[in-house]
Write a protein that holds these residues in place. Structure first.
Motif, PDB file in Angstrom:
ATOM      1  N   LEU A 105       0.298   5.456  -8.684  1.00  0.00           N
ATOM      2  CA  LEU A 105      -0.798   6.164  -9.354  1.00  0.00           C
ATOM      3  C   LEU A 105      -0.302   7.501  -9.897  1.00  0.00           C
ATOM      4  CD1 LEU A 105      -3.621   5.320  -6.772  1.00  0.00           C
ATOM      5  CD2 LEU A 105      -3.402   4.404  -9.103  1.00  0.00           C
ATOM      6  N   GLU A 160       0.819  -1.213   0.000  1.00  0.00           N
ATOM      7  CA  GLU A 160       0.000   0.000   0.000  1.00  0.00           C
ATOM      8  C   GLU A 160       0.863   1.277   0.000  1.00  0.00           C
ATOM      9  OE1 GLU A 160      -3.228   0.274  -0.513  1.00  0.00           O
ATOM     10  OE2 GLU A 160      -3.066   2.442  -0.317  1.00  0.00           O
ATOM     11  N   THR A 161       2.012   1.224   0.656  1.00  0.00           N
ATOM     12  CA  THR A 161       2.896   2.396   0.711  1.00  0.00           C
ATOM     13  C   THR A 161       3.196   2.930  -0.687  1.00  0.00           C
ATOM     14  OG1 THR A 161       3.925   1.334   2.599  1.00  0.00           O
ATOM     15  CG2 THR A 161       5.056   3.258   1.723  1.00  0.00           C
ATOM     16  N   MET A 217       1.328   2.459  -3.478  1.00  0.00           N
ATOM     17  CA  MET A 217       0.186   2.690  -4.372  1.00  0.00           C
ATOM     18  C   MET A 217       0.014   4.160  -4.776  1.00  0.00           C
ATOM     19  SD  MET A 217      -1.327   0.171  -5.750  1.00  0.00           S
ATOM     20  CE  MET A 217      -2.851   0.908  -6.358  1.00  0.00           C
ATOM     21  N   PRO A 218       0.022   5.087  -3.801  1.00  0.00           N
ATOM     22  CA  PRO A 218      -0.192   6.479  -4.220  1.00  0.00           C
ATOM     23  C   PRO A 218       0.881   6.947  -5.218  1.00  0.00           C
ATOM     24  CG  PRO A 218      -0.427   6.264  -1.839  1.00  0.00           C
ATOM     25  CD  PRO A 218       0.126   4.957  -2.334  1.00  0.00           C
TER      26      PRO A 218
END
Lengths: 258, 402
Positions: free
Chosen positions: B33, B26-27, B29-30
């Protein structure tokens, strides 16, 4: 009510979550450690599913996975450990943590069915973000398994709804940008973020990554509903110490947040 | 299942059929994107392409020639063999194509530090080169085993100002270098761009690297039309992760008369446990941020790959290749260490061109098929890299002391 929910409801203090790798350094030792954890003070247990290429883990957990695999660990044996644990303990929530490929190869549906039947309560799949999780999530929910989602310091408010949708059990706040076993987070930095997240959800928030000592645990327990300790426990196992030594370490952590 | 076009993949979430996607912590993912958003904006910006084209021409030396290998053709006595000379690029391989594109994306994102993985060292050298050009600090992760067998490239990277980190974990090879780079990226996500070296990893990397490499196929198309007045019959390229093959193939995917062959590394043989042929000997799974074919055991543990060529020594393959394999649009074959070694010497002696061991795999397959094909059959092979870096490995194999 699920075991995870019941555990958080019953506690009037932050919960202690402990991580060990299934089958490290061998199944028997790992089983002894696992069985001793609840009495030592672990409120929830995370059991690692060994994977050859754990991209979010630091050297301590990497080596634990390698030791376990070398000693013959596999998904079948991990689930068998859970069954053995549940034969004696029906109270303590147990969460499996790992990477997606071993689950995929086992068969996602078969895995969910057998994990639920064995007595697993939830899953943390590190490399399965919400965008790719729909199949696993649907099958897990059907079996009453919680999907525990990761939040990180890079999680924006904009992204929160996507992560929270379908999350259950608790949320795992990765307190640092980094791998497991790294340096501890700066409490002042993460506190506002956790408070912001709390305005969006009622799920308990566990804080993990970088928490090693009882003092670290006490500090982080001030902002979290639970704290997760992994690498430092795994290190004790790596040093060849007994299940008793691990229990002492866990007791000290439990006392620090009592 | 048939499709209208093979060129409109991936979908907006980065899937090539069931493959690709974004399987990351998750770290990241931003940030991933944001890479996608930045790349999409850049793609629509003529100024971005103008800058890239100028660099490709004046810094890299593009277009690379399409060379009719007359002597090799006559010696093999069959199909007409053309070599797309990407080994003549600055830094000696095709890797510079996606490095220039990506460093412009990284700069657009305001990132101030570059990391990468490398196997043979060609991607590491190309990354170190573009970092020197744009004055950005560069950290290269390289398996300890590869550092040993690719010493010239290690020194080259250091001369270019890069820090080379020896990766001791796992199989001490390319797969583990990628793991280490991902761990670094998770840790330094705020200022760092991971300049991925092939058509793999999470979306948008497989698509973006392919787009930057497609210049190989686009140029080939124009050049062969000029020389022969028609499209080639067969395209051949070697495959580790698959960037040079994707670059050559992609502009031809919707030309049904063009056959394409990707050549994996069979190491000691695909029936042994010492090879790197993910399609021939692997099955679908998830690693390194993507769903694709991997060499793995029953339990989903990724297995070590083996190839004489460090650049092909990878137990996975880019997701678009996995999809093209399932679609049967591209044929995939495998070539052993020994066959590649023979091809290496063949091209050196017949054409005076020392090919990279990676590219030698493609040539080894051509040496098998060319004699069986008619003289008007046109084969284009991507000569993706030059072999100077491999002379120590070759000497050792041949029992020669340098």
């Amino acid at each position: 009510m699920s075991r995870i929910e019941a555990t958080f409801k019953a506690l009037n203090r932050p919960a202690l979550i402990t991580f060990i790798m299934a089958g490290d350094p061998d199944v028997q030792t790992s089983m002894d450690v696992l069985k001793a954890l609840p009495d030592a003070g672990a409120d929830i247990i995370e059991l690692g599913m060994p994977f050859s290429d754990p991209m979010a883990d630091g050297p301590t957990i990497q080596l634990a996975g390698q030791r376990a695999l070398k000693a013959g660990a596999n998904m079948h044996r991990t689930l068998q450990m859970v069954r053995n644990f549940r034969a004696e303990n029906t109270q303590t929530p147990l969460v499996l943590m790992g990477y997606y490929n071993p689950i995929l190869q086992y068969g996602v549906e078969k895995f969910m069915n057998e994990a639920a039947e064995a007595g697993v309560d939830g899953l943390i799949i590190v490399d399965l973000p919400p965008e790719e999780a729909s199949e696993a999530q649907t099958l897990a929910k059907a079996k009453g398994l919680d999907i525990i989602r990761l939040l990180t310091p890079t999680t924006t408010e904009e992204r929160l709804p996507k992560i929270l949708e379908g999350a259950s059990g608790f949320l795992y706040y990765v307190s640092i940008t980094g791998v497991t076993g790294a340096a501890q987070a700066d409490l002042n930095k993460i506190k506002p973020h956790i408070e912001q997240i709390k305005t969006h959800t009622d799920l308990p928030i566990a804080i993990g990554f970088g928490i090693k000592t009882p003092a670290d645990a006490a500090e982080m327990a001030a902002v979290g509903d639970a704290i997760v300790v992994g690498s430092s426990i795994v290190q004790t196992i790596a040093e060849g110490q007994s299940a008793g030594a691990v229990s002492q370490q866990v007791s000290a952590l439990a006392k620090a947040i009592a | 299942m048939s499709v209208n076009s093979y060129k409109n993949q991936p979908d907006e979430r980065g899937h090539f059929g069931p493959y690709g996607g974004r399987y990351v912590a998750e770290t990241l993912m931003p940030l991933i994107l944001e890479v996608e958003k930045t790349y999409n904006e850049a793609k629509a910006d003529p100024a971005f392409w103008a800058q890239l084209e100028t660099l490709q021409r004046d810094y890299v030396g593009r277009p690379s020639p399409l060379y009719y290998a007359k002597s090799a053709t006559e010696t093999l006595g069959g199909a007409k063999i053309y070599l797309k000379r990407d080994e003549l690029n600055h830094t000696g391989a095709h890797k510079i194509n996606h490095c220039l594109g990506q460093i412009l994306v990284a700069r657009r994102m305001g990132k101030t530090r570059i990391i990468c993985e490398t196997g043979a060292g060609q991607h590491g050298v190309a990354t170190a080169t573009v970092c020197a050009l744009f004055d950005l600090p560069c950290t290269v992760f390289m398996g300890a085993k590869d550092i040993e067998r690719q010493k010239p490239n290690v020194f080259r990277m250091k001369l270019l100002g890069a820090e080379v980190i020896s990766v001791e974990s796992g199989s001490r090879s390319l797969k583990d270098a990628i793991n280490e780079a991902l761990r670094d990226w998770v840790t330094n996500v705020h200022d760092t761009y991971y300049l991925i070296g092939t058509v793999n990893g999470p979306h948008p990397f497989p698509m973006m690297v392919r787009d930057f490499q497609s210049i190989i196929g686009t140029e080939t198309r124009e050049q062969i039309m000029k020389k022969e007045g028609r499209l080639p019959d067969t395209l051949v390229a070697c495959i580790g992760g698959g960037s040079n093959a994707m670059g050559l193939f992609h502009p031809f995917l919707d030309d049904p008369e063009v056959r394409m062959i990707g050549v994996e590394a069979a190491g000691l043989g695909v029936n042994t446990d010492k090879h790197a042929a993910s399609l021939a000997g692997g099955r679908p799974g998830v690693m390194h941020g993507m769903n694709s074919y991997f060499l793995q055991n029953e339990d989903g543990q990724i297995q070590e790959a083996h190839s004489i060529s460090a650049g092909l020594d990878y137990p996975g393959i880019g997701p678009e290749h996995a999809w093209l394999f399932d679609q049967r649009r591209v044929d995939y074959v495998a070539v052993t260490d020994d066959e590649a070694l023979e091809a290496f010497q063949f091209l050196s002696k017949t054409e005076g061109i020392i090919p990279a061991l990676e590219s030698s795999h493609a040539l080894a397959h051509i040496m098998k098929i060319a004699p069986t094909l008619p003289k008007d059959h046109i084969i284009v092979m991507n000569l993706s890299g030059r072999g100077d870096k491999d002379i120590f490995t070759i000497a050792e194999k041949l029992g020669v002391k340098i």
